[in-house]
Design a protein around this motif. Structure first.
Motif, PDB file in Angstrom:
ATOM      1  N   PHE A  27     -24.190 -21.729 115.941  1.00  0.00           N
ATOM      2  CA  PHE A  27     -24.608 -21.363 117.295  1.00  0.00           C
ATOM      3  C   PHE A  27     -24.700 -22.638 118.135  1.00  0.00           C
ATOM      4  N   CYS A  29     -27.314 -22.899 120.843  1.00  0.00           N
ATOM      5  CA  CYS A  29     -28.400 -22.380 121.681  1.00  0.00           C
ATOM      6  C   CYS A  29     -28.717 -23.345 122.825  1.00  0.00           C
ATOM      7  N   CYS A  32     -31.423 -25.950 122.453  1.00  0.00           N
ATOM      8  CA  CYS A  32     -31.387 -26.719 121.211  1.00  0.00           C
ATOM      9  C   CYS A  32     -30.341 -27.823 121.241  1.00  0.00           C
ATOM     10  N   ASN A 100     -30.830 -19.117 111.660  1.00  0.00           N
ATOM     11  CA  ASN A 100     -30.478 -18.224 112.767  1.00  0.00           C
ATOM     12  C   ASN A 100     -30.095 -16.828 112.278  1.00  0.00           C
ATOM     13  N   SER A 122     -34.522 -16.987 113.852  1.00  0.00           N
ATOM     14  CA  SER A 122     -34.535 -17.119 115.314  1.00  0.00           C
ATOM     15  C   SER A 122     -33.951 -15.868 115.958  1.00  0.00           C
ATOM     16  N   ASP A 124     -33.938 -14.564 120.087  1.00  0.00           N
ATOM     17  CA  ASP A 124     -34.428 -14.769 121.447  1.00  0.00           C
ATOM     18  C   ASP A 124     -34.118 -13.624 122.399  1.00  0.00           C
ATOM     19  N   LEU A 134     -27.392 -17.010 125.540  1.00  0.00           N
ATOM     20  CA  LEU A 134     -28.380 -17.984 125.088  1.00  0.00           C
ATOM     21  C   LEU A 134     -27.889 -18.803 123.899  1.00  0.00           C
ATOM     22  N   THR A 135     -27.093 -18.189 123.029  1.00  0.00           N
ATOM     23  CA  THR A 135     -26.611 -18.881 121.828  1.00  0.00           C
ATOM     24  C   THR A 135     -25.210 -19.459 121.999  1.00  0.00           C
ATOM     25  N   ARG A 136     -24.525 -19.020 123.049  1.00  0.00           N
ATOM     26  CA  ARG A 136     -23.157 -19.397 123.397  1.00  0.00           C
ATOM     27  C   ARG A 136     -22.107 -18.865 122.419  1.00  0.00           C
TER      28      ARG A 136
END
Length: 332
Positions: A27, A29, A32, A100, A122, A124, A134-136
Motif C-alpha cells: 500500500f 497510505c 504513512c 494492512n 489497519s 481506515d 487513502l491507500t492509493r
C-alpha cells in the motif's frame, strides 16, 4: 525466564519492543509514505537471522512483548519462519503483528500455527473508493477477507487501527465501530502523527482529536471508560451496547502517553529508536555485524542506549516536519 530489566534514565521499565521486518509495503497510505517511494537495498536491511538475534537479546534483557511491523511485514519472504523462531523464545509472553491485512487470506492460518498471538489490522475506510484513495493501491475486499480469515484461524482480541482525518474519513467513525462490533474485534482510533514530508494533504487541517472521535461515537453508542491495558499506548473504553469489544484511542497530540512509555523500536536497518517522535537512536546492526558470536556486546549496546530515551516526543499541530523519516521506516 530472565529477571533482568531494561530501565531508562527516568526509571521507566522498557519491556515492549516493536521490530520492523521490512520498509516495503504493497500500500501507499497517504499519512504513512509518499506515492513514489525509494526502498532500502537488501544489503542495508537486517537478515531474518539478525532480526531473530536481536529479538533473542531483547528477551534476555526482560522484553515480554514483541510486535512485528513494517512497512507491511507480510511482504517479507520467510516471515512465517521468523514468527515461529521468535515465538519460541523462552520468556517472551506475547508476539503480535501490525499488518494492512492484504495477505492474511493466505497467511492467517500459518501465522497462527507458528505462534503469533495477536493481530492489529489497519482499516481506515469501509468505502471501496475512499479506501483506494487513502491507500492509493489497496483493495478493501482483500482486507476484509483478511480480517475474516484471522477470525476463522483462531486469533483472539484482533484489533482494527483507524487513523482519523477530518474531511477524509471522520464521517465513517460509527460505521467502523459497527463493523468492529459485527466482526467481534476491537478498534482503535489514532490521531495522525507528523512523520515524513507529505504533500497530499495538510496535517494541521486534517487533524481530528480523540475527544472529537468520542463525541461522534456518543451520538450512536454509550461509551464506558475502562482501565484495561495491552502494554501499548491505547486508552480503552467499552461500548455498553456491545460489551464484547473495546474501543481504544491513541492520542499523541491531545493526550500523550510519554510518562508511561515502555516501548522502543528497531528499524529494519537495525537502528534502535528510543522515541517515535525524536531521532534519538543507536546502531545495533553495526554492533551485531562487528561482533559475531558475542551477544554480550549487543546486550551492552542495548542497555547503554536506554539512557538516550527522551522524556517526551515533540509532536506539534502544524505542517512542519518534526521527524523526517516516514512511518514505514520507523516501524509501525
Amino acid at each position: 525466564m530472565s529477571d533482568r530489566v531494561l530501565m531508562d534514565s527516568y526509571s521507566r521499565k522498557v519491556d515492549y519492543v516493536r521490530m520492523s521486518v521490512t520498509d516495503r509495503c504493497d500500500f501507499r497510505c497517504v499519512y504513512c509514505m509518499a506515492e513514489d517511494m525509494t526502498f532500502l537495498p537488501r544489503q542495508q536491511i537486517l537478515s531474518l537471522e539478525e532480526i531473530h538475534q536481536l529479538a533473542e537479546r531483547f528477551v534476555a534483557l526482560g522484553t515480554r512483548k514483541i510486535r512485528l511491523t513494517g512497512g507491511e511485514p507480510l511482504v517479507r519472504s520467510g516471515i512465517v519462519g521468523l514468527v515461529r523462531s521468535i515465538a519460541a523464545l523462552p520468556g517472551l509472553r506475547e508476539l503480535c503483528m501490525t499488518t494492512n491485512g492484504s495477505q492474511l487470506d493466505k497467511l492467517a492460518v500459518p501465522l497462527f500455527e507458528a505462534g503469533l498471538k495477536r493481530l492489529n489490522i489497519s482499516l481506515d475506510s469501509l468505502d471501496p473508493a475512499r479506501f483506494k484513495e487513502l491507500t492509493r493501491t489497496g483493495e478493501l475486499s482483500k482486507v476484509i477477507a483478511g480480517i475474516d480469515a484471522a477470525n476463522a484461524a483462531g486469533f483472539e482480541r484482533t484489533k482494527l487501527n483507524c487513523v482519523v482525518m477530518q474531511g477524509r474519513n471522520d464521517h465513517e467513525i460509527n460505521d467502523l465501530v459497527a463493523f468492529a462490533i459485527d466482526r467481534g474485534v476491537d478498534i482503535t482510533f489514532i490521531e495522525e502523527m507528523p512523520l515524513g514530508t507529505i504533500s497530499e494533504h495538510s496535517r494541521a487541517e486534517s487533524f481530528y482529536s480523540s475527544e472529537q472521535v468520542r463525541e461522534r461515537i456518543a451520538e450512536r453508542y454509550t461509551l464506558v471508560h475502562s482501565t484495561e491495558t495491552t502494554s501499548g499506548p491505547s486508552r480503552y473504553w467499552r461500548v455498553a451496547e456491545a460489551p464484547h469489544i473495546r474501543i481504544g484511542f491513541i492520542s499523541p497530540h491531545s493526550h500523550n502517553f510519554c510518562a508511561t512509555c515502555n516501548r522502543v523500536r528497531v528499524t529494519v536497518e537495525g537502528r534502535l529508536l528510543l522515541c517515535l517522535g525524536n531521532e534519538h537512536s543507536a546502531d545495533l546492526k553495526a554492533v551485531l555485524r562487528a561482533n559475531p558470536g558475542q551477544p554480550e556486546k549487543l546486550e551492552k549496546a542495548i542497555v547503554s542506549a536506554m539512557q538516550l530515551k527522551p522524556w517526551k516526543h515533540n509532536f506539534e499541530l502544524n505542517d512542519d516536519v518534526q521527524v523526517v523519516r516516514f512511518m514505514n521506516m520507523t516501524g509501525g
